[in-house]
Design a protein around this motif. Structure first.
Motif, mmCIF file in Angstrom:
data_model
loop_
_atom_site.group_PDB
_atom_site.id
_atom_site.type_symbol
_atom_site.label_atom_id
_atom_site.label_comp_id
_atom_site.label_asym_id
_atom_site.label_seq_id
_atom_site.Cartn_x
_atom_site.Cartn_y
_atom_site.Cartn_z
ATOM 1 N N ASP A 125 10.310 7.772 13.956
ATOM 2 C CA ASP A 125 10.060 8.085 12.550
ATOM 3 C C ASP A 125 10.335 6.877 11.656
ATOM 4 O O ASP A 125 9.566 6.582 10.733
ATOM 5 N N ARG A 126 11.424 6.176 11.958
ATOM 6 C CA ARG A 126 11.763 4.992 11.147
ATOM 7 C C ARG A 126 10.699 3.919 11.271
ATOM 8 O O ARG A 126 10.249 3.334 10.274
ATOM 9 N N ARG A 127 10.255 3.643 12.498
ATOM 10 C CA ARG A 127 9.247 2.593 12.690
ATOM 11 C C ARG A 127 7.919 2.955 12.035
ATOM 12 O O ARG A 127 7.235 2.077 11.489
ATOM 13 N N ALA B 77 0.410 -4.477 11.264
ATOM 14 C CA ALA B 77 0.996 -3.205 10.834
ATOM 15 C C ALA B 77 0.055 -2.043 11.109
ATOM 16 O O ALA B 77 0.481 -0.977 11.569
ATOM 17 N N GLY B 78 -1.246 -2.224 10.846
ATOM 18 C CA GLY B 78 -2.210 -1.163 11.094
ATOM 19 C C GLY B 78 -2.340 -0.831 12.566
ATOM 20 O O GLY B 78 -2.411 0.351 12.959
ATOM 21 N N GLN B 79 -2.386 -1.847 13.405
ATOM 22 C CA GLN B 79 -2.464 -1.611 14.848
ATOM 23 C C GLN B 79 -1.235 -0.879 15.356
ATOM 24 O O GLN B 79 -1.331 0.031 16.184
ATOM 25 N N GLU B 80 -0.063 -1.272 14.870
ATOM 26 C CA GLU B 80 1.167 -0.628 15.317
ATOM 27 C C GLU B 80 1.205 0.832 14.870
ATOM 28 O O GLU B 80 1.681 1.704 15.614
ATOM 29 N N LEU B 81 0.711 1.106 13.659
ATOM 30 C CA LEU B 81 0.644 2.496 13.193
ATOM 31 C C LEU B 81 -0.244 3.333 14.114
ATOM 32 O O LEU B 81 0.103 4.464 14.482
#
Length: 439
Positions: free
Chosen positions: A346-348, A419-423
């Motif tokens: 949740d934090r990430r 950031a988008g890829q990680e999401l």
């Protein structure tokens, strides 16, 4: 009013030092760039590089072998123990009333062990969860590998663009310095301006070198991921990134609970550990061994026996309490791991969502033609400075700002892409965060 430039009179030792420094920087820059900035290197599209990594990455074989090993364990868990064949042969001597006789005595038996009911299904369930864990690990690795390959490929493109921009500005200062060096020296101002130009040229040469080293590092890791030789030079074709809006925060958190690979693995481990607890308890009950036997003795008379033998261990000293306690402790650890993973996930997600939205808002403030206008302004300033219409401070600042603007835009896009890829990887939602197209 036009300005007249004069050649600066410098001591020979200072000229030699500056020339040696510039020569060393140029040599080091060429050495760093040689494997990755070859003009003859083939250009490959970013998505083609990602597909090549996913096809040829050597580490994928490790995860495929892990799945095969888990399936082998599943086959073993569902197999019965082999029956046991025993036999004996000997001599029998019989004495009775002063008479004696002897003959052959032999026996043979076949025994099959039957486990306590429920053990084999539990072992199968544990093995099935091991297969599930191996497959989840494989899927997680492929998703992470694709994300890493895309990031490295775009990093290579970014560093190539940075290096080209830095070299463009550095060449501009070098040409200007050479022009100023051909004019007659007079006055303090031209001397100071020449020193400023030389110092700025050295700084920009360093930036070009740093960009070349970053490109080299990205290329080496990219070659490692796609199983290519270290010296294989590659260029990334020009690429344009477009970004989509991220879903709502609650939607992302809800999707992650179902789709996240790591969370699925923790749940599977918890279920598997529950089966191990049940198996440890059932291991406290004895296994039964059944089997027919046949024996024959010939010592005067002929005696034959046929029947069924039964054997079982007596659970007097070892009731498997230690294994039960260990399995219970492991199950508690799995519960804690699941809780911690959920909280960390949740934090990430919230961190990456904030980073993605912030970078996306920053990108949308840029005008598409900003970089081209900065480039044109830098070239215009160079021409007018030579004519004396632009002061040195404005000229140097404009060249630096052009370079910094290029770097800022490229870095912001890269950070938004990461950031988008990680999401998408964390939540399993493909909301078209990053789309790559040719400009």
């Amino acid at each position: 009013m036009s300005r007249i430039f004069f050649q600066t009179v410098c001591p020979r030792w200072l000229v030699a030092v500056v020339a040696t420094g510039i020569s060393g920087i140029v040599h080091f820059s060429n050495a760093a760039e040689s494997p990755s900035t070859d003009n003859q290197a083939p250009s490959i599209a970013l998505e083609a590089l990602v597909a090549e990594v996913l096809e040829h990455n050597p580490e994928l074989n490790f995860y495929r072998a892990e799945i095969a090993a888990a399936k082998g364990e599943r086959h073993t868990a569902g197999s019965w123990a082999n029956p046991e064949l025993t036999g004996s042969v000997g001599q029998k001597l019989v004495r009775s009333g002063g008479l004696s006789d002897e003959g052959v005595a032999w026996s043979v038996s076949v025994q099959q062990t039957f486990e306590w009911p429920g053990r084999m299904p539990l072992r199968k369930a544990i093995a099935n969860h091991q297969i599930q864990l191996a497959e989840l690990g494989f899927s997680q690795f492929k998703a992470s590998l694709a994300s890493r390959a895309r990031t490295l490929a775009y990093n290579l493109f970014v560093t190539q663009e940075k290096s080209a921009a830095a070299k463009e500005v550095a060449d501009r200062f070098q040409q200007l310095r050479e022009v100023l060096g051909q004019r007659d020296p007079a006055g303090l101002t031209p001397q100071l301006e020449t020193r400023i130009i030389e110092a700025t040229e050295l700084t920009l040469a360093r930036k070009a070198t740093e960009a070349a080293l970053e490109a080299q590092s990205a290329l080496l890791e990219l070659n490692q991921l796609r199983g290519q030789p270290w010296t294989n030079a590659t260029k990334v074709e020009p690429v344009k990134l477009t970004f989509g809006n991220a879903p709502a925060q609650d939607d992302l958190l809800a999707a992650a609970k179902t789709n996240n690979f790591e969370l699925q693995m923790r749940r599977a481990e918890l279920e598997q550990q529950g089966f191990k607890v049940s198996l440890a308890r059932k291991d406290g009950y004895p296994s039964l061994t059944f089997g027919p036997y046949y024996s024959q003795e010939r010592a005067g008379d002929r005696e034959e026996q046929i029947g069924i033998g039964v054997s079982m261990p007596l659970p007097l000293w070892n009731r498997n309490k230690g294994s039960i306690q260990t399995a219970e402790a492991r199950r508690q650890q799995a519960e804690t791991s699941l809780y911690i993973t959920q909280r960390d996930l949740d934090r990430r997600i919230l961190e990456k969502l904030l980073a993605y939205q912030t970078k996306l808002a920053e990108i949308r403030k840029w005008r598409p033609e900003s970089v081209d206008e900065f480039r044109k302004a830098a070239g215009l300033a160079d021409r007018h400075y030579r004519l004396g219409a632009v002061p040195i401070a404005t000229y140097v600042e404009l060249q630096k700002q052009y370079l910094e603007a290029v770097e800022a835009l490229l870095d912001t896009r890269r950070e938004a892409m990461e950031a988008g890829q990680e999401l998408q990887r964390l939540t399993g939602i493909d909301f078209d965060a990053v789309q790559t197209t040719k400009p």
